[in-house]
Design an enzyme around this catalytic site. Structure first.
Site, short mmCIF file in Angstrom:
data_model
loop_
_atom_site.label_atom_id
_atom_site.label_comp_id
_atom_site.label_asym_id
_atom_site.label_seq_id
_atom_site.Cartn_x
_atom_site.Cartn_y
_atom_site.Cartn_z
N ARG A 86 -9.47 15.79 -26.56
CA ARG A 86 -9.09 14.37 -26.65
C ARG A 86 -7.62 14.11 -26.38
NH1 ARG A 86 -13.20 15.46 -30.02
NH2 ARG A 86 -14.93 14.00 -29.95
N HIS A 111 -12.39 15.03 -22.49
CA HIS A 111 -12.84 15.92 -21.42
C HIS A 111 -12.60 15.35 -20.02
CE1 HIS A 111 -14.25 18.42 -24.54
NE2 HIS A 111 -15.51 18.07 -24.60
N HIS A 182 -17.56 24.76 -21.36
CA HIS A 182 -18.28 24.09 -22.46
C HIS A 182 -19.69 24.65 -22.65
CE1 HIS A 182 -19.28 20.97 -25.30
NE2 HIS A 182 -18.12 20.36 -25.12
N ASP A 255 -15.66 21.03 -35.74
CA ASP A 255 -15.29 20.52 -34.42
C ASP A 255 -13.77 20.50 -34.39
OD1 ASP A 255 -15.25 19.46 -31.93
OD2 ASP A 255 -16.20 17.55 -32.43
N GLU A 321 -14.65 26.91 -27.22
CA GLU A 321 -13.94 26.36 -26.06
C GLU A 321 -12.48 26.80 -26.13
OE1 GLU A 321 -14.90 22.00 -25.90
OE2 GLU A 321 -16.27 22.64 -27.46
C1 BGC Z 1 -15.83 18.15 -28.63
C2 BGC Z 1 -16.80 17.32 -29.43
C3 BGC Z 1 -17.63 16.50 -28.48
C4 BGC Z 1 -18.30 17.41 -27.51
C5 BGC Z 1 -19.03 16.62 -26.49
C6 BGC Z 1 -16.60 19.02 -27.72
O1 BGC Z 1 -15.73 19.78 -26.95
O2 BGC Z 1 -15.01 18.94 -29.47
O3 BGC Z 1 -16.12 16.46 -30.31
O4 BGC Z 1 -18.58 15.74 -29.18
O5 BGC Z 1 -17.37 18.22 -26.85
O6 BGC Z 1 -19.92 17.40 -25.86
#
Ligand code: BGC
Length: 358
Positions: A86, A111, A182, A255, A321
């Site tokens: 973010r 992302h 991811h 997360d 990640e």
């Molecule tokens: C984030 C999550 C998000 C997800 C979406 C992750 O990398 O940390 O907050 O909901 O990606 O796929």
């Protein structure tokens, strides 16, 4: 518990403008197979033997390119860019100039914005003996980011059951960058339900607490005496249901970015691992990055039906990640995510698989 049926090449062939999508298969001499697609330079399948020698697909995903295009969760296995995670309000400044990435996750940009690298059709070149390079150009101003950026992602499968990923990039203007992969893992096989029985280890003495919009507060909080202490491997379930504000902010699970201990940021040492007793499959992650976002699939909605016909719901997978810290362009104390014009960006991550027979 065999979960193994590789997608078919023909189900990944589709034209998108001047480019077309494809499936690429890598196989090593130790029984491991990897399927990748140039749509999002992404991992489709990682098939490894379990403790009984049954081949198991440990990555969530789909059997057809159409399923990827229509998925509720668009990041499955993908290369994430230009900026993983973010950016507060989608805004940042570079050398005093303000830039905006259109918010696509509540008030924030996530992302790389709406059409991040996960939704690009990349060019590709097979690499001998057992690899592929995906490459693309991101135009100056794409999704709001400055600089024309050329990017490549190498995937290389070794005979030691390692998938080595190298990200490289260069920009013609100063810019920011943070690339990751991811993949959603379930070491009992994709579609086999929750991963809360997995044993997790993360070599991190600190993590980044987040606010209610999942932006780091800026603090590096010690993991000691919190549910975030994975320095000694523990079963995920152990602290998962604790009343904890951070778990709550994470969407009812982990997360969060873990700040990797200096000793493991060499790309050669194990930074994090996960192990599933039922399958005996162990995943180790090695990286040159300073952080790992450990995400327990809290937002998986149960709408997507995966490769084996079962749906993917909350906590049916986890992600490791590897990355720089979220919102770094707005947080001067974090390691810099700036990439100077003409300089080479490089980042390496290895996913290594083993079987533990107990
Ligand atoms: C984030 C999550 C998000 C997800 C979406 C992750 O990398 O940390 O907050 O909901 O990606 O796929």
């Amino acid at each position: 518990m065999a979960h193994y049926k590789l997608p078919l090449l023909k189900d990944f062939k589709k034209k998108g403008g001047e480019k077309s999508t494809a499936l690429i298969l890598l196989k090593n001499h130790s029984g491991m197979q990897v399927a990748l697609t140039n749509y999002g330079a992404r991992i489709v399948s990682i098939v490894v033997p379990d403790k009984q020698g049954h081949l198991t697909d440990v990555v969530l995903g789909f059997n057809t390119i159409d399923a990827y295009l229509n998925a509720d969760e668009s990041y499955h296995g993908a290369t994430i860019g230009r900026f993983a995670n973010r950016i507060r309000g989608g805004r940042f400044q570079l050398h005093g100039k303000a830039y905006t990435i259109t918010p696509n996750n509540g008030p924030n940009a996530l992302h790389g914005g709406h059409n991040g690298f996960h939704s690009k059709i990349w060019d590709r070149r097979l690499q001998q003996p057992n690899g592929v390079t995906f490459y693309c150009t991101s135009a100056d101003g794409e999704e709001g980011f400055p600089g024309k950026l050329t990017v490549s992602v190498d995937y290389f499968l070794t005979d030691h059951n390692e998938l080595k990923i190298s990200f490289r990039a260069k920009s013609d203007h100063d810019t920011i960058i943070n690339l990751t992969n991811h993949a959603y893992f379930n070491l009992n096989g994709e579609g086999s339900g929750e991963v809360l029985d997995h044993t997790i280890h993360i070599a991190a003495s600190a993590f980044l607490p987040i606010d209610s919009n999942q932006i780091p507060t800026g603090a590096l909080a010690p993991v000691a005496d919190t549910p975030f202490d994975f320095r000694k491997a523990k079963v995920l379930d152990k602290d998962f249901h604790q009343e904890d504000l951070q778990i709550h902010h994470g969407g009812g699970g982990y997360d969060h970015t873990f700040v990797l201990d200096q000793t493991v940021r060499d790309g050669q040492s194990v930074a994090a691992s996960a192990y599933a007793e039922a399958s005996g499959i162990k995943l180790e992650v090695l990286t040159t990055e300073p952080g790992i976002q450990f995400y327990t699939g809290n937002a998986l909605s149960g709408k997507d039906e995966g490769k084996s016909g079962r749906t993917y719901a909350k906590q049916h997978a986890f992600c490791f990640e590897t990355q720089h810290f979220p919102d770094s362009p707005n947080q001067k104390a974090f390691p810099s995510t700036e990439l100077r014009a003409g300089e080479a960006y490089q980042s390496q991550t290895t996913y290594r698989f083993n079987v533990i027979k107990k």
